[in-house]
Design an enzyme around this catalytic site. Structure first.
Site, short mmCIF file in Angstrom:
data_model
loop_
_atom_site.label_atom_id
_atom_site.label_comp_id
_atom_site.label_asym_id
_atom_site.label_seq_id
_atom_site.Cartn_x
_atom_site.Cartn_y
_atom_site.Cartn_z
N HIS A 171 0.36 -2.78 -8.91
CA HIS A 171 -0.52 -3.23 -10.00
C HIS A 171 -0.93 -2.00 -10.82
O HIS A 171 -0.68 -0.86 -10.42
CB HIS A 171 -1.74 -3.98 -9.47
N HIS A 223 -3.83 -0.65 -11.87
CA HIS A 223 -5.06 0.13 -11.75
C HIS A 223 -4.70 1.62 -11.68
O HIS A 223 -3.65 1.99 -11.14
CB HIS A 223 -5.85 -0.28 -10.52
N ASP A 239 -5.52 4.24 -9.99
CA ASP A 239 -5.22 4.94 -8.74
C ASP A 239 -3.84 4.59 -8.20
O ASP A 239 -3.43 5.12 -7.15
CB ASP A 239 -6.30 4.70 -7.68
N HIS A 240 -3.12 3.74 -8.92
CA HIS A 240 -1.75 3.39 -8.52
C HIS A 240 -0.70 3.81 -9.55
O HIS A 240 0.49 3.73 -9.26
CB HIS A 240 -1.65 1.88 -8.27
N HIS A 279 -6.25 -10.19 -6.71
CA HIS A 279 -6.97 -8.94 -6.89
C HIS A 279 -7.71 -8.82 -8.23
O HIS A 279 -8.16 -7.75 -8.59
CB HIS A 279 -6.00 -7.77 -6.74
N ASP A 317 -3.17 -4.10 -3.56
CA ASP A 317 -4.56 -4.46 -3.29
C ASP A 317 -4.71 -5.97 -3.36
O ASP A 317 -4.18 -6.63 -4.26
CB ASP A 317 -5.48 -3.81 -4.31
N HIS A 369 -5.06 2.75 1.79
CA HIS A 369 -6.01 2.48 0.71
C HIS A 369 -7.43 2.43 1.26
O HIS A 369 -8.19 1.49 1.05
CB HIS A 369 -5.64 1.16 0.00
#
Length: 309
Positions: A63, A65, A67-68, A140, A211, A269
């Site tokens: 996904h 976000h 942090d990914h 999510h 997530d 995570h």
């Protein structure tokens, strides 16, 4: 098949955990290296491993976000500088292509290789004789996906005693028998492969989830996996926070793995709010649910084994 974790934290980097990324290496099986998620500083983490960015040929993004994905522009640029010229395939939700192309354009970065983009939807992403990759929507708040990597079953080993009974001597003929369901020898003898081979070697099955909140459908998706990578942002006492932020607790992940008959559960995570001694206490509780469970750390590496292999 070997998995190396480059980042096992959530949200922001910490002293002990970088943000999300892991590598699946399949050198013996198909000489390929796949990257799953690419949080900030992923390329710095790679410098501490034998992994070479130019060898990465597929990237899967669960996904979008930060942090990914915030590590993607730098990694893609460095791959070009480090003799990476082969085509790179990137699989991810809608928006990944726009993010990458905007970053490369604004920074006037010119790659020496071609990127092929594939927008992820539910279902089979690709399949060949060796492997199949399937995606499934998770829960999510933003489009988030889990990936199931299934290795094809392999024909069992040739049985020398059975071949000897049929008058077959060792030599190139062995490979011909292995490659064909039926062959006929020069003397007219018919060799049926299944009569002279052992049981098929079952392919390995790996599930790597982005997530997600826990939900029932994911149980069937990961059922009988040899290895499941599942987020565990929060421990069980912070279940309300997990629900609020669309994440899973470690206990919820363990229960899913147990119900799905997963052989090994790797939890990543992890929120930086938890110290190692806290996680060790949580792990003792989790082992009451499922025996083979681990909180992974950055640079942990795991060989994916098949029971009975």
């Amino acid at each position: 098949m070997n998995i190396t974790f480059l980042g096992t934290g959530s949200g922001v980097p910490s002293k002990l955990r970088n943000v999300s990324s892991l590598v699946l290496e399949m050198h013996q099986e198909r000489d390929e290296v796949w990257l799953f998620d690419c949080g900030e500083a992923t390329q710095h983490q790679i410098l501490n491993t034998p992994i070479k960015p130019r060898k990465i040929n597929k990237i899967f993004i669960t996904h979008i976000h930060g942090d990914h994905i915030f590590g993607l522009p730098g990694l893609l640029s460095s791959r070009s500088f480090q003799e990476g010229t082969s085509t790179l395939e990137i699989y991810g939700p809608k928006g990944v292509k726009e993010f990458i192309e905007t970053a490369l354009s604004v920074s006037q970065t010119h790659l020496r290789y071609t990127i092929k983009y594939f927008e992820v939807t539910d279902g089979v992403l690709f399949e060949d004789e060796q492997i199949k990759v399937t995606a499934m929507s998770l829960v999510h708040g933003v489009p988030s996906y889990g990936f199931l990597i299934e290795e094809s079953d392999q024909i069992g080993p040739l049985l020398p005693s059975k071949l000897k009974e049929k008058g077959v001597q060792p030599g190139p003929i062995f490979q011909e028998i292995k490659n064909n369901e039926v062959i006929t020898l020069d003397d007219g003898t018919e060799i049926v492969r299944e009569e002279v081979t052992g049981p098929d070697i079952l392919g390995r099955k790996i599930a790597i989830l982005g997530d997600t909140l826990p939900f029932d459908d994911v149980i069937e998706f990961v059922r009988d996996a040899d290895l499941l990578v599942h987020e565990a942002t929060f421990t069980h006492e912070d279940a309300k926070l997990a629900q609020q932020y669309n994440h899973s607790t470690s206990v919820q992940a363990a229960k899913i793995a147990k119900e799905a008959n997963v052989k090994q559960l790797l939890l990543n995570h992890v929120s930086s709010r938890y110290q190692q001694d806290h996680l060790q206490q949580e792990l003792e509780h989790l082992k009451e649910i499922i025996e083979h469970v681990t909180y992974v750390k950055d640079f942990d590496s795991y060989e994916v084994l098949k029971e009975g292999r």
